[in-house]
Design a protein around this motif. Sequence first.
Motif, PDB file in Angstrom:
ATOM      1  N   ILE A 106       1.009  -0.881   0.368  1.00  0.00           N
ATOM      2  CA  ILE A 106       0.180   0.099   0.138  1.00  0.00           C
ATOM      3  C   ILE A 106       1.289   1.423   0.096  1.00  0.00           C
ATOM      4  O   ILE A 106       2.185   1.131   0.617  1.00  0.00           O
ATOM      5  CB  ILE A 106      -0.569  -0.159   1.271  1.00  0.00           C
ATOM      6  N   VAL A 107       0.404   2.167  -0.756  1.00  0.00           N
ATOM      7  CA  VAL A 107       1.336   3.170  -0.584  1.00  0.00           C
ATOM      8  C   VAL A 107      -0.059   5.053  -0.586  1.00  0.00           C
ATOM      9  O   VAL A 107      -0.861   4.677  -0.820  1.00  0.00           O
ATOM     10  CB  VAL A 107       2.063   4.012  -2.509  1.00  0.00           C
ATOM     11  N   ASN A 108       1.202   5.990  -0.323  1.00  0.00           N
ATOM     12  CA  ASN A 108       0.523   6.841  -0.654  1.00  0.00           C
ATOM     13  C   ASN A 108       0.707   8.135  -1.099  1.00  0.00           C
ATOM     14  O   ASN A 108       0.327   9.460  -0.680  1.00  0.00           O
ATOM     15  CB  ASN A 108       0.379   7.629   1.700  1.00  0.00           C
ATOM     16  N   ASN A 109       2.280   7.596  -1.754  1.00  0.00           N
ATOM     17  CA  ASN A 109       2.142   9.017  -2.459  1.00  0.00           C
ATOM     18  C   ASN A 109       2.689   7.990  -4.228  1.00  0.00           C
ATOM     19  O   ASN A 109       2.916   7.234  -3.972  1.00  0.00           O
ATOM     20  CB  ASN A 109       2.894   9.912  -2.028  1.00  0.00           C
ATOM     21  N   ILE A 110       2.467   9.549  -4.711  1.00  0.00           N
ATOM     22  CA  ILE A 110       3.588   8.678  -6.330  1.00  0.00           C
ATOM     23  C   ILE A 110       5.103   8.199  -5.675  1.00  0.00           C
ATOM     24  O   ILE A 110       5.128   7.579  -6.224  1.00  0.00           O
ATOM     25  CB  ILE A 110       3.308   9.813  -7.076  1.00  0.00           C
ATOM     26  N   GLU A 111       6.011   8.566  -5.186  1.00  0.00           N
ATOM     27  CA  GLU A 111       7.139   8.973  -5.026  1.00  0.00           C
ATOM     28  C   GLU A 111       6.984   7.583  -4.734  1.00  0.00           C
ATOM     29  O   GLU A 111       8.299   6.152  -4.847  1.00  0.00           O
ATOM     30  CB  GLU A 111       8.180   9.447  -4.251  1.00  0.00           C
ATOM     31  N   ASP A 112       6.569   7.211  -3.273  1.00  0.00           N
ATOM     32  CA  ASP A 112       6.275   5.523  -3.138  1.00  0.00           C
ATOM     33  C   ASP A 112       6.294   4.696  -3.614  1.00  0.00           C
ATOM     34  O   ASP A 112       6.608   3.177  -3.806  1.00  0.00           O
ATOM     35  CB  ASP A 112       5.488   5.253  -1.466  1.00  0.00           C
ATOM     36  N   GLY A 113       5.353   4.430  -4.936  1.00  0.00           N
ATOM     37  CA  GLY A 113       4.995   4.048  -5.062  1.00  0.00           C
ATOM     38  C   GLY A 113       5.807   3.519  -6.298  1.00  0.00           C
ATOM     39  O   GLY A 113       6.142   2.681  -7.229  1.00  0.00           O
ATOM     40  N   LEU A 114       6.551   4.709  -7.266  1.00  0.00           N
ATOM     41  CA  LEU A 114       7.459   4.721  -7.895  1.00  0.00           C
ATOM     42  C   LEU A 114       8.627   3.508  -7.644  1.00  0.00           C
ATOM     43  O   LEU A 114       8.834   2.820  -8.494  1.00  0.00           O
ATOM     44  CB  LEU A 114       8.097   5.671  -8.692  1.00  0.00           C
ATOM     45  N   ARG A 115       9.202   3.651  -6.541  1.00  0.00           N
ATOM     46  CA  ARG A 115      10.226   2.999  -5.242  1.00  0.00           C
ATOM     47  C   ARG A 115       9.571   1.446  -5.168  1.00  0.00           C
ATOM     48  O   ARG A 115      10.596   1.030  -5.628  1.00  0.00           O
ATOM     49  CB  ARG A 115      10.554   3.416  -4.064  1.00  0.00           C
ATOM     50  N   LEU A 116       8.192   1.372  -5.041  1.00  0.00           N
ATOM     51  CA  LEU A 116       8.096   0.063  -5.037  1.00  0.00           C
ATOM     52  C   LEU A 116       8.212  -0.464  -6.347  1.00  0.00           C
ATOM     53  O   LEU A 116       8.505  -1.531  -6.695  1.00  0.00           O
ATOM     54  CB  LEU A 116       6.189  -0.162  -4.337  1.00  0.00           C
ATOM     55  N   ALA A 117       7.139  -0.092  -7.312  1.00  0.00           N
ATOM     56  CA  ALA A 117       7.366  -0.470  -8.622  1.00  0.00           C
ATOM     57  C   ALA A 117       8.960  -0.950  -9.431  1.00  0.00           C
ATOM     58  O   ALA A 117       9.172  -1.973  -9.960  1.00  0.00           O
ATOM     59  CB  ALA A 117       6.728   0.930  -9.488  1.00  0.00           C
ATOM     60  N   TYR A 118       9.570   0.017  -8.726  1.00  0.00           N
ATOM     61  CA  TYR A 118      11.187  -0.067  -9.456  1.00  0.00           C
ATOM     62  C   TYR A 118      12.153  -1.570  -8.932  1.00  0.00           C
ATOM     63  O   TYR A 118      12.117  -1.880  -9.108  1.00  0.00           O
ATOM     64  CB  TYR A 118      11.896   0.868  -9.808  1.00  0.00           C
ATOM     65  N   LYS A 119      11.749  -1.482  -7.484  1.00  0.00           N
ATOM     66  CA  LYS A 119      11.935  -3.196  -6.499  1.00  0.00           C
ATOM     67  C   LYS A 119      11.194  -3.908  -7.565  1.00  0.00           C
ATOM     68  O   LYS A 119      12.265  -4.799  -7.288  1.00  0.00           O
ATOM     69  CB  LYS A 119      11.742  -2.478  -5.151  1.00  0.00           C
ATOM     70  N   GLY A 120      10.075  -3.738  -8.161  1.00  0.00           N
ATOM     71  CA  GLY A 120       9.820  -4.844  -9.026  1.00  0.00           C
ATOM     72  C   GLY A 120      10.410  -5.187 -10.364  1.00  0.00           C
ATOM     73  O   GLY A 120       9.395  -5.919 -11.359  1.00  0.00           O
ATOM     74  N   GLY A 121      11.408  -4.664 -10.315  1.00  0.00           N
ATOM     75  CA  GLY A 121      11.659  -4.788 -11.881  1.00  0.00           C
ATOM     76  C   GLY A 121      11.235  -3.606 -13.241  1.00  0.00           C
ATOM     77  O   GLY A 121      10.950  -4.108 -14.267  1.00  0.00           O
ATOM     78  N   PHE A 122      10.040  -3.140 -12.128  1.00  0.00           N
ATOM     79  CA  PHE A 122       9.818  -1.912 -13.682  1.00  0.00           C
ATOM     80  C   PHE A 122      10.630  -1.142 -14.319  1.00  0.00           C
ATOM     81  O   PHE A 122      11.639  -0.596 -13.582  1.00  0.00           O
ATOM     82  CB  PHE A 122       7.965  -1.157 -13.004  1.00  0.00           C
ATOM     83  N   PRO A 123      10.457  -0.461 -16.029  1.00  0.00           N
ATOM     84  CA  PRO A 123       8.962  -1.161 -16.310  1.00  0.00           C
ATOM     85  C   PRO A 123       8.911  -2.236 -16.949  1.00  0.00           C
ATOM     86  O   PRO A 123       8.087  -2.694 -17.725  1.00  0.00           O
ATOM     87  CB  PRO A 123       8.508   0.303 -17.063  1.00  0.00           C
ATOM     88  N   ASP A 124      10.420  -3.179 -16.746  1.00  0.00           N
ATOM     89  CA  ASP A 124      10.625  -4.488 -17.922  1.00  0.00           C
ATOM     90  C   ASP A 124       9.349  -5.452 -17.194  1.00  0.00           C
ATOM     91  O   ASP A 124       8.832  -5.677 -18.159  1.00  0.00           O
ATOM     92  CB  ASP A 124      11.778  -4.952 -17.531  1.00  0.00           C
TER      93      ASP A 124
END
Length: 260
Positions: A106-124
């Motif tokens: 769960i995230v409350n802002n875009i920065e945390d969302g991006l951080r989580l996504a990149y940890k998951g190998g985003f955008p590949d």
Amino acid sequence: MAPLLASHLGIDAFTVSNLNTDQFGTFTREIPRTGSMIDAARAKALHAIEQTGADLAIASEGYFGPHPDIPLAPGNLEIVLLLDQRHGVEIIGQKLTTHVRWVHGIVNNIEDGLRLAYKGGFPDHAMVVRRAEHDPGEMVKGLADEQSFIECVRRLLARTPDHSVFIESDLRAHCNPTRMETICQATLNLIEVMGCFCPRCETPGFQCIEAVAGLPCRWCGLPTAWPAAHRYRCSRCCHESIKPVAEAFADPGHCAFCNP
Ligand SMILES: [Zn+2]
Ligand SMILES: [Zn+2]
């Protein structure tokens, strides 16, 4: 899968268009899977056979969750099922791994969302954004570029009363290259299993269906939960054979008596 199937088995694989495999269950939980992984893979293969009139189909099915043998580690089990209706044969390859790109939170802002996504190998590796873990409303799957991801997170943040969104890896194979690697490994296992022939009817795919527990403890000789043998079975003629494991004794660490 297709190049491996072509080079090792001479199978000319093609995908079936308009086959919606979501009906057999989704990783995003809005459609639960009914039955086992093998049931789901078999249902997909049968559906492909009905759609195309082919007599051979291959389907995969994946599991993500706690690793069954390693505490606290994430696990991914992939199975690849080959169904040959002309010969009445079903053969399964599999791969279990801790090698996953899989995030959720769960995230409350875009920065945390991006951080989580990149940890998951985003955008590949694509992401899913939704209002909450068990709320499929306004869920967006397959987000694989930063602009669409940010727009989606911003939009859903504004819609939820507590200003939070749930982000998770899109685990569909075409959205997760790490999962594709594991499906490739499961396909190699299928090819290996097909190299094992039934001693009675000589059909390929004489495969291990069960481990038989009871390997004796090296100290006290009592049976342990460790496998003493593996049971192999032919899916065509149902012939079975038991192959004992190479070791004669189990480590006393696995003994309920010596190491309770
Ligand atoms: Zn013992
Ligand atoms: Zn057989």
